[in-house]
Design an enzyme around this catalytic site. Structure first.
Site, short mmCIF file in Angstrom:
data_model
loop_
_atom_site.label_atom_id
_atom_site.label_comp_id
_atom_site.label_asym_id
_atom_site.label_seq_id
_atom_site.Cartn_x
_atom_site.Cartn_y
_atom_site.Cartn_z
N GLU A 257 6.53 -32.18 28.38
CA GLU A 257 5.57 -32.93 27.56
C GLU A 257 4.24 -33.12 28.28
O GLU A 257 3.20 -33.27 27.64
CB GLU A 257 6.14 -34.32 27.20
CG GLU A 257 6.91 -34.32 25.90
CD GLU A 257 7.26 -35.72 25.42
OE1 GLU A 257 7.15 -36.69 26.19
OE2 GLU A 257 7.68 -35.83 24.26
N HIS B 160 27.84 -18.20 35.84
CA HIS B 160 28.75 -17.35 35.06
C HIS B 160 28.21 -17.13 33.65
O HIS B 160 28.94 -16.65 32.78
CB HIS B 160 30.15 -17.98 35.04
CG HIS B 160 30.74 -18.07 36.42
ND1 HIS B 160 31.71 -17.20 36.88
CD2 HIS B 160 30.44 -18.89 37.46
CE1 HIS B 160 32.00 -17.50 38.14
NE2 HIS B 160 31.24 -18.52 38.52
N LYS C 76 7.35 -34.51 12.98
CA LYS C 76 7.52 -35.83 12.33
C LYS C 76 6.79 -35.84 11.00
O LYS C 76 7.31 -36.31 10.00
CB LYS C 76 6.96 -36.95 13.22
CG LYS C 76 7.73 -37.19 14.49
CD LYS C 76 7.15 -38.39 15.22
CE LYS C 76 7.64 -38.44 16.65
NZ LYS C 76 6.91 -39.39 17.47
O1 PA5 Z 1 7.40 -39.58 26.59
C1 PA5 Z 1 7.21 -39.92 25.44
O2 PA5 Z 1 6.19 -40.53 25.11
C2 PA5 Z 1 8.23 -39.65 24.35
O3 PA5 Z 1 9.28 -38.88 24.78
C3 PA5 Z 1 8.80 -40.96 23.85
O4 PA5 Z 1 9.41 -41.63 24.90
C4 PA5 Z 1 9.81 -40.72 22.73
O5 PA5 Z 1 9.23 -39.98 21.71
C5 PA5 Z 1 10.30 -42.03 22.19
O6 PA5 Z 1 9.25 -42.80 21.70
P1 PA5 Z 1 9.42 -44.33 21.48
O7 PA5 Z 1 9.73 -44.96 22.78
O8 PA5 Z 1 8.11 -44.77 20.92
O9 PA5 Z 1 10.54 -44.53 20.50
#
Ligand code: PA5
Length: 445
Positions: A287, A308, A422
């Site tokens: 990310e 494996h 989303k």
């Molecule tokens: O690193 C990030 O920002 C994302 O992976 C969020 O942690 C994830 O989408 C969950 O979001 P939230 O904590 O708002 O539910």
């Protein structure tokens, strides 16, 4: 303290070229420290280890005790950065068969809100029937569909099974200070709650209550975890010279490998307990760096299991990969290979040896084979698998990720790409407010 070694990359890239990153890394470190770069609103993680107070830790431990005293199972509801760090630490530190033990000293920790599988949620709620369970509902935005959906089911079941009063005691929220459905529910219901600081993004939040509360509920020492992170905060700081700074060298080496055509980094372990450390690491780097058509693709394997399966590809597939091995130096238990008179399996040559010695030779043999096969290899060695070293590891990778993202020229602290699915999902489900998007997407089908 964990150590880092990049010697086995120098057949592929030059030592001088890595050393030449010194200035760029210094700039990246200064940008982080001064908050002058992209995403500077999200640098709260940088000094979390050294700034968390003993009062904050004591409060988390007190809440953990309430859950431990009143629950045989605790469900951690969260997705991405709101659950992977906790799971990484808990699985790394837990007995592999904790589920199956008759007498459990600690509550069983299970996870929800990280998928939308009906079968998973059905089976989870079935398992929880009649059990004294609690919930830690973790969502920074407080509106994430996966987590909200699971929490809706879990809240109702907890209240139905345990009564409203007990549910109020064993449901804890970790969310935004002011906004989002999770905050509103927590305030209305009177749940114990913790705030995820505005300036800490999900994937950098393991050293906040997001990670610390579930880890403490599972019975692990969060003081030691933080102590380990503090040690790494010092070891990876902007004032530590480049050639002594493990996060700096790791960030530089992986960027130099990338500049030389290596597009995929595989995080490797030889201990199945580290599987979720890799999942956490993949999110952290994936990310943070995968944007603007840039980024090293983070993958992972569990060895020797995956030797494996994926071993063939790694040894002889397209030469676009490098490996970073997380190795555990001293295992926690001793088990020796027994002698066997018949020796039908031919293993008597190993009789009397520690199983870990066999594993370590597999590790060394794999490193030699992969390097010879064209796969540069780095190593992060954890002296032991304990809270302190896990704390070391978390901070080491976070710091390296911040530096590496800036070296790559991206904003490591946003994740605009995760909104696309989303938006489509909401349009397809006719969520109020998505009317136009619904029409547009229907026209595409
Ligand atoms: O690193 C990030 O920002 C994302 O992976 C969020 O942690 C994830 O989408 C969950 O979001 P939230 O904590 O708002 O539910």
């Amino acid at each position: 303290m964990i150590s880092f070694n990049n010697e086995k990359t120098f057949g592929f890239i030059s030592k001088d070229k890595v050393a030449a990153y010194e200035t760029a890394v210094k700039n990246a470190q200064e940008t982080l420290e001064k908050g002058t770069g992209q995403g500077s609103d999200f640098l709260g993680w940088l000094h979390l280890p050294s700034s968390i107070t003993s009062a904050e830790l004591a409060d988390i431990k007190a809440t953990a005790k309430v859950l431990r005293d009143n629950c045989e199972v605790v469900v951690v509801a969260g997705i991405g950065g709101s659950y992977l760090g906790a799971r990484a630490a808990i699985e790394a530190l837990s007995d592999s068969f904790t589920w199956l033990h008759d007498k459990k000293a600690d509550p069983i920790i299970i996870y929800a809100g990280n998928n939308i599988s009906e079968d998973y949620l059905y089976e989870l709620t079935t398992y929880l029937k009649g059990r004294r369970f609690g919930v830690i509902n973790i969502s920074k935005s407080g509106t994430t569909t996966e987590t909200a959906l699971a929490f809706r089911l879990l809240k109702k079941q907890c209240e139905d099974q345990r009564g409203k009063e007990m549910a109020r005691k064993v449901i804890v929220a970790i969310t935004d200070a002011r906004k989002g459905a999770a905050r509103i529910t927590a305030d209305q219901e009177g749940y114990k709650s913790y705030v995820i600081p505005d300036n800490v993004g999900g994937r950098f939040s393991v050293l906040t209550p997001v990670g610390l509360l579930p880890i403490a509920v599972a019975g692990f020492d969060i003081d030691q975890l933080i102590a380990g992170a503090v040690e790494m905060e010092k070891a990876c700081g902007a004032d530590v010279p480049f050639d002594k700074n493990p996060a700096a060298i790791y960030a530089a080496t992986r960027n130099e490998l990338h500049a030389n055509g290596k597009q995929i980094e595989i995080l490797v372990n030889f201990c199945p307990k580290l599987h979720y450390v890799s999942e956490w690491w993949k999110q952290l780097f994936g990310e943070s760096e995968g944007k603007e058509n840039k980024g090293i693709y983070p993958a992972s394997v569990d060895f020797t299991t995956d030797l494996h399966s994926m071993g063939q590809w790694i040894q002889e597939g397209e030469r676009i990969i490098f490996e970073t091995v997380v190795s555990v130096d001293q295992v926690n238990h001793e088990l020796r290979v027994p002698a066997d008179e018949a020796n039908l399996d031919g293993l008597n040559y190993l009789a009397g040896k520690r199983v870990d010695e066999v594993n370590k030779m597999a590790e060394l043999g794999t490193q030699l084979a992969h390097v010879e096969g064209g796969v540069p290899n780095m190593r992060v060695v954890m002296p032991r698998l304990d809270e302190f070293c896990v704390g070391n590891l978390f901070y080491f990778f976070e710091r390296a990720c911040g530096i590496s993202g800036y070296l790559l020229g991206v904003n490591p602290f946003n994740q605009p790409g995760v909104e696309a699915y989303k938006k489509n999902m909401f349009a397809l489900l006719n969520k109020p407010g998505y009317e136009e998007a619904s029409k547009a997407i229907q026209a595409k089908l």
